[in-house]
Design a protein around this motif. Structure first.
Motif, PDB file in Angstrom:
ATOM      1  N   ASP A  66      -7.835   5.252  -3.859  1.00 30.06           N
ATOM      2  CA  ASP A  66      -8.835   5.651  -3.681  1.00 30.06           C
ATOM      3  C   ASP A  66      -8.509   7.481  -3.319  1.00 30.06           C
ATOM      4  OD1 ASP A  66     -11.135   3.883  -3.456  1.00 30.06           O
ATOM      5  OD2 ASP A  66     -10.171   2.990  -2.536  1.00 30.06           O
ATOM      6  N   ALA A 119       0.593  -1.497  -0.264  1.00 28.51           N
ATOM      7  CA  ALA A 119       0.661  -0.712  -0.200  1.00 28.51           C
ATOM      8  C   ALA A 119       0.895   0.818  -0.182  1.00 28.51           C
ATOM      9  CB  ALA A 119      -1.100   0.719   1.152  1.00 28.51           C
ATOM     10  N   VAL A 120       0.080   2.159  -0.702  1.00 27.72           N
ATOM     11  CA  VAL A 120       0.905   3.702  -0.797  1.00 27.72           C
ATOM     12  C   VAL A 120      -0.226   4.612   0.089  1.00 27.72           C
ATOM     13  CG1 VAL A 120       1.676   5.627  -1.398  1.00 27.72           C
ATOM     14  CG2 VAL A 120       1.759   3.605  -2.682  1.00 27.72           C
ATOM     15  N   TYR A 121      -0.138   5.258   1.446  1.00 23.30           N
ATOM     16  CA  TYR A 121      -0.918   5.803   2.185  1.00 23.30           C
ATOM     17  C   TYR A 121      -0.560   7.518   1.699  1.00 23.30           C
ATOM     18  CZ  TYR A 121      -2.425   1.871   3.759  1.00 23.30           C
ATOM     19  OH  TYR A 121      -2.907   0.441   4.682  1.00 23.30           O
ATOM     20  N   LYS A 122      -1.220   8.461   1.514  1.00 24.24           N
ATOM     21  CA  LYS A 122      -0.670   9.847   1.589  1.00 24.24           C
ATOM     22  C   LYS A 122      -1.970  10.911   1.965  1.00 24.24           C
ATOM     23  CE  LYS A 122       2.769   9.922  -1.907  1.00 24.24           C
ATOM     24  NZ  LYS A 122       3.294  10.772  -2.828  1.00 24.24           N
ATOM     25  N   ASP A 123      -1.453  11.064   2.842  1.00 25.74           N
ATOM     26  CA  ASP A 123      -2.482  12.729   3.212  1.00 25.74           C
ATOM     27  C   ASP A 123      -1.723  13.716   2.474  1.00 25.74           C
ATOM     28  OD1 ASP A 123      -4.083  11.355   4.798  1.00 25.74           O
ATOM     29  OD2 ASP A 123      -2.950  12.067   7.008  1.00 25.74           O
ATOM     30  N   LYS A 125      -7.369  12.406   1.703  1.00 29.63           N
ATOM     31  CA  LYS A 125      -6.307  10.666   2.186  1.00 29.63           C
ATOM     32  C   LYS A 125      -6.195   9.929   0.344  1.00 29.63           C
ATOM     33  CE  LYS A 125      -7.194  11.349   6.041  1.00 29.63           C
ATOM     34  NZ  LYS A 125      -7.677  10.938   8.432  1.00 29.63           N
ATOM     35  N   GLU A 126      -5.241   9.977   0.307  1.00 22.92           N
ATOM     36  CA  GLU A 126      -4.948   8.630  -0.533  1.00 22.92           C
ATOM     37  C   GLU A 126      -4.788   7.524  -0.478  1.00 22.92           C
ATOM     38  OE1 GLU A 126      -1.111   8.635  -3.905  1.00 22.92           O
ATOM     39  OE2 GLU A 126      -2.027  10.490  -3.283  1.00 22.92           O
ATOM     40  N   ASN A 127      -5.267   6.767  -0.910  1.00 25.16           N
ATOM     41  CA  ASN A 127      -5.210   4.848  -0.247  1.00 25.16           C
ATOM     42  C   ASN A 127      -4.851   4.093  -2.292  1.00 25.16           C
ATOM     43  OD1 ASN A 127      -4.899   5.051   2.283  1.00 25.16           O
ATOM     44  ND2 ASN A 127      -7.311   4.122   2.601  1.00 25.16           N
ATOM     45  N   THR A 128      -3.034   3.852  -2.180  1.00 26.43           N
ATOM     46  CA  THR A 128      -3.522   2.696  -3.041  1.00 26.43           C
ATOM     47  C   THR A 128      -2.967   1.456  -2.746  1.00 26.43           C
ATOM     48  OG1 THR A 128      -1.893   4.993  -4.274  1.00 26.43           O
ATOM     49  CG2 THR A 128      -2.042   2.849  -5.811  1.00 26.43           C
ATOM     50  N   PHE A 129      -3.427   0.614  -3.274  1.00 30.23           N
ATOM     51  CA  PHE A 129      -3.396  -1.063  -2.728  1.00 30.23           C
ATOM     52  C   PHE A 129      -3.285  -1.400  -4.229  1.00 30.23           C
ATOM     53  CE2 PHE A 129      -6.672   0.872   0.055  1.00 30.23           C
ATOM     54  CZ  PHE A 129      -6.117   0.622   1.781  1.00 30.23           C
ATOM     55  N   SER A 154     -11.395  14.349   3.955  1.00 29.24           N
ATOM     56  CA  SER A 154     -12.185  13.941   5.421  1.00 29.24           C
ATOM     57  C   SER A 154     -12.274  15.021   5.845  1.00 29.24           C
ATOM     58  CB  SER A 154     -10.804  12.932   6.020  1.00 29.24           C
ATOM     59  OG  SER A 154     -10.899  13.022   7.426  1.00 29.24           O
TER      60      SER A 154
END
Length: 302
Positions: free
Chosen positions: A269, A85-89, A280-284, A273
């Motif tokens: 996604d 996953a890659v998580y970013k705010d 917020k960014e989610n890459t799976f 928020s």
């Protein structure tokens, strides 16, 4: 995380076109090749078996009676898949008053203004490309024993290089890169090197060196570019091996890609928020690779 805009000057008006300059990166070529050739498993959550079979035939003279000779050996090995996953705010407010602020779509709904903006679309395209680039490298250079934050994109799976580490390297001789690659080709098992899916995998830098060597010998042609000169084996230049002088020769069918591919483990996604006024960014995604018969791989430093 927010945008770092310290490198930007305040600006009120930006003339079109206002495309963001981005560095071009390649797609995950090896993954595409394995999928298109059918050498992959989908729907793998964590681990899946690869069934292996070895058998032989021994000729005998016909006559009375019979003597059975030979066995068919069945075995297995496993391919492990890492769920990544890659998580970013992202805070877009810091863009106001900069050139980039003008790339945000204008509207009454701030959330829609961001999601529909040119900068968001370009960020998504850029990060998808970077994921593809990272996948290409981890397939070839992944090593779970690596430590440290600088290796976070490589230490999730064991890639091709790690899986064939115990295979003895072929010592190749020759005055040019062309002759060295030809020596590696001749070191391949004869049953493999003449097959349609036989490849030599090499870095893009080594590939460019190879093309220049052909040009210097007045042998440059399209046949010599896509295939190793004077042979039938295809060349596979890849960014996944950039920075490496080691090259690998094997059949594509000796490699197998695995991934999950389900909706809950694959996707992108981006949402707003209201809890903290942050996008917020989610890459799976997921990936794994296996060298089915490492002993059939030939490798050399050129």
């Amino acid at each position: 995380m927010a945008f770092d805009v310290t490198g930007l000057s305040d600006q009120v008006k930006l003339l079109e076109p206002y495309n963001i300059a981005t560095k071009a990166v390649s797609e995950a070529k090896i993954a595409q090749a394995l999928i298109s050739s059918g050498n992959f498993q989908a729907g793998v959550k964590n681990r899946a078996p690869i069934l292996k079979m070895a058998t032989d035939v021994v000729f005998q003279s016909q006559g009375c009676g019979r003597t059975a000779i030979g066995d068919t050996q069945l075995s297995e090995k496993f391919i492990d898949v890492a769920r990544l996953a890659v998580y970013k705010d992202i805070c877009y407010e810091v863009l106001e008053g900069t050139y980039y602020g003008q790339l945000l779509a204008k509207g009454d709904n701030p959330e829609e203004s961001v999601l529909d903006s040119a900068i968001t679309k370009q960020i998504i395209d850029k990060e998808v490309s970077l994921v593809n680039e990272a996948v290409e490298r981890i397939i070839f250079l992944g090593d779970k024993s690596l430590t440290g934050s600088t290796n976070s994109n490589l230490n999730k799976i064991d890639g091709i290089k790690k899986q064939v580490a115990s295979v003895s390297a072929t010592t190749v001789s020759g005055a040019t890169i062309v002759e060295k690659l030809q020596a590696l080709y001749m070191a391949m098992p004869e049953v493999d090197r003449l097959k349609e899916d036989a490849y030599i995998f090499l870095s893009e830098t080594v590939y460019e060196e190879y093309k220049l060597a052909l040009w210097g010998k007045d042998r440059y042609s399209q046949d010599g570019v896509d295939k190793l000169a004077a042979t039938a084996i295809k060349l596979f230049p890849t960014s996944g091996l950039n920075g490496q002088r080691e090259v690998y020769a094997t059949r594509l069918s000796n490699l197998q890609l695995a991934f999950d591919g389900s909706a809950e483990s694959t996707g992108f996604d981006l949402w707003y928020s209201k809890d903290d006024n942050i996008f917020k960014e989610n890459t799976f995604f997921s990936v794994g690779v296996s060298v089915i018969y490492p002993e059939d791989v030939r490798k050399a430093t050129v």
